[in-house]
Design a protein around this motif. Structure first.
Motif, PDB file in Angstrom:
ATOM      1  N   LEU A  54       0.819  -1.207   0.000  1.00 35.17           N
ATOM      2  CA  LEU A  54       0.000   0.000   0.000  1.00 35.17           C
ATOM      3  C   LEU A  54       0.856   1.262   0.000  1.00 35.17           C
ATOM      4  O   LEU A  54       0.527   2.248  -0.665  1.00 35.17           O
ATOM      5  CB  LEU A  54      -0.949  -0.006   1.197  1.00 35.17           C
ATOM      6  CG  LEU A  54      -2.057  -1.042   1.171  1.00 35.17           C
ATOM      7  CD1 LEU A  54      -2.816  -1.043   2.489  1.00 35.17           C
ATOM      8  CD2 LEU A  54      -2.991  -0.795   0.008  1.00 35.17           C
ATOM      9  N   PHE A  55       1.963   1.238   0.744  1.00 34.48           N
ATOM     10  CA  PHE A  55       2.877   2.379   0.763  1.00 34.48           C
ATOM     11  C   PHE A  55       3.431   2.638  -0.629  1.00 34.48           C
ATOM     12  O   PHE A  55       3.509   3.784  -1.071  1.00 34.48           O
ATOM     13  CB  PHE A  55       4.028   2.111   1.752  1.00 34.48           C
ATOM     14  CG  PHE A  55       5.040   3.213   1.825  1.00 34.48           C
ATOM     15  CD1 PHE A  55       4.806   4.339   2.591  1.00 34.48           C
ATOM     16  CD2 PHE A  55       6.230   3.127   1.125  1.00 34.48           C
ATOM     17  CE1 PHE A  55       5.739   5.354   2.663  1.00 34.48           C
ATOM     18  CE2 PHE A  55       7.165   4.132   1.178  1.00 34.48           C
ATOM     19  CZ  PHE A  55       6.922   5.257   1.954  1.00 34.48           C
ATOM     20  N   SER A  56       3.798   1.587  -1.313  1.00 31.94           N
ATOM     21  CA  SER A  56       4.318   1.719  -2.671  1.00 31.94           C
ATOM     22  C   SER A  56       3.274   2.327  -3.602  1.00 31.94           C
ATOM     23  O   SER A  56       3.580   3.219  -4.407  1.00 31.94           O
ATOM     24  CB  SER A  56       4.762   0.354  -3.181  1.00 31.94           C
ATOM     25  OG  SER A  56       5.150   0.424  -4.513  1.00 31.94           O
ATOM     26  N   LEU A  57       2.044   1.871  -3.505  1.00 38.06           N
ATOM     27  CA  LEU A  57       0.970   2.398  -4.348  1.00 38.06           C
ATOM     28  C   LEU A  57       0.661   3.860  -4.032  1.00 38.06           C
ATOM     29  O   LEU A  57       0.522   4.692  -4.939  1.00 38.06           O
ATOM     30  CB  LEU A  57      -0.294   1.556  -4.188  1.00 38.06           C
ATOM     31  CG  LEU A  57      -0.241   0.147  -4.757  1.00 38.06           C
ATOM     32  CD1 LEU A  57      -1.477  -0.638  -4.357  1.00 38.06           C
ATOM     33  CD2 LEU A  57      -0.113   0.193  -6.255  1.00 38.06           C
ATOM     34  N   VAL A  58       0.574   4.191  -2.747  1.00 36.70           N
ATOM     35  CA  VAL A  58       0.239   5.557  -2.352  1.00 36.70           C
ATOM     36  C   VAL A  58       1.358   6.521  -2.750  1.00 36.70           C
ATOM     37  O   VAL A  58       1.081   7.608  -3.281  1.00 36.70           O
ATOM     38  CB  VAL A  58      -0.055   5.636  -0.837  1.00 36.70           C
ATOM     39  CG1 VAL A  58      -0.158   7.076  -0.370  1.00 36.70           C
ATOM     40  CG2 VAL A  58      -1.336   4.891  -0.519  1.00 36.70           C
ATOM     41  N   THR A  59       2.611   6.143  -2.513  1.00 35.02           N
ATOM     42  CA  THR A  59       3.705   7.040  -2.901  1.00 35.02           C
ATOM     43  C   THR A  59       3.745   7.241  -4.413  1.00 35.02           C
ATOM     44  O   THR A  59       4.024   8.347  -4.879  1.00 35.02           O
ATOM     45  CB  THR A  59       5.070   6.527  -2.416  1.00 35.02           C
ATOM     46  OG1 THR A  59       5.264   5.193  -2.850  1.00 35.02           O
ATOM     47  CG2 THR A  59       5.211   6.640  -0.925  1.00 35.02           C
ATOM     48  N   SER A  60       3.434   6.210  -5.168  1.00 32.34           N
ATOM     49  CA  SER A  60       3.406   6.358  -6.628  1.00 32.34           C
ATOM     50  C   SER A  60       2.310   7.325  -7.059  1.00 32.34           C
ATOM     51  O   SER A  60       2.541   8.198  -7.912  1.00 32.34           O
ATOM     52  CB  SER A  60       3.186   5.012  -7.299  1.00 32.34           C
ATOM     53  OG  SER A  60       4.245   4.155  -7.041  1.00 32.34           O
ATOM     54  N   LEU A  61       1.133   7.166  -6.496  1.00 33.32           N
ATOM     55  CA  LEU A  61       0.023   8.045  -6.854  1.00 33.32           C
ATOM     56  C   LEU A  61       0.279   9.493  -6.440  1.00 33.32           C
ATOM     57  O   LEU A  61       0.046  10.424  -7.213  1.00 33.32           O
ATOM     58  CB  LEU A  61      -1.274   7.538  -6.225  1.00 33.32           C
ATOM     59  CG  LEU A  61      -1.821   6.229  -6.775  1.00 33.32           C
ATOM     60  CD1 LEU A  61      -3.018   5.760  -5.948  1.00 33.32           C
ATOM     61  CD2 LEU A  61      -2.214   6.390  -8.232  1.00 33.32           C
ATOM     62  N   VAL A  62       0.759   9.683  -5.218  1.00 32.25           N
ATOM     63  CA  VAL A  62       1.012  11.039  -4.730  1.00 32.25           C
ATOM     64  C   VAL A  62       2.160  11.684  -5.515  1.00 32.25           C
ATOM     65  O   VAL A  62       2.087  12.870  -5.858  1.00 32.25           O
ATOM     66  CB  VAL A  62       1.305  11.032  -3.211  1.00 32.25           C
ATOM     67  CG1 VAL A  62       1.759  12.388  -2.722  1.00 32.25           C
ATOM     68  CG2 VAL A  62       0.073  10.587  -2.448  1.00 32.25           C
TER      69      VAL A  62
END
Length: 111
Positions: free
Chosen positions: A94-102
């Motif tokens: 989830l951290f990887s996905l959120v950092t990518s989106l942000v």
């Protein structure tokens, strides 16, 4: 100048992801900066090797195994950087996905 701007965007995305996800801990802004640098280095050095080694899995899953590789890199970064912690594989994913989106969102605002 572009490198510094990318570093600031990455640092902010790490801070936002840590704020959103309860299983991710970033103790200070300096730690977020170090996480952004370490994650960038891991993406430049280790990720190509892991992508090559996991190429059959990546082909079988139509590229979805890349998310697993990113989560492994986040867990590796949490093992290397003191003050940065991830509670498990799911939070790393989830951290990887959120950092990518942000990061994508902030990069479009900066440009």
């Amino acid at each position: 100048m572009k490198f510094l701007l990318n570093l600031i965007v990455s640092t902010l995305s790490v801070l936002v992801a840590a704020y959103i996800l309860p299983g991710v801990v970033v103790s200070t802004v300096f730690v977020a900066l170090v996480v952004a640098i370490v994650f960038g280095v891991l993406n430049a050095v280790v990720k190509p090797l892991l992508m090559f080694l996991t190429l059959p899995f990546n082909i079988l899953t139509l590229g979805l195994f890349t998310f697993v590789v990113n989560a492994v890199l986040v867990m590796l970064a949490s093992a290397v950087v003191p003050g940065f912690g991830v509670d498990g594989f799911l939070y790393a994913l989830l951290f990887s996905l959120v950092t990518s989106l942000v990061s994508s969102f902030l990069a479009t605002l900066v440009k």
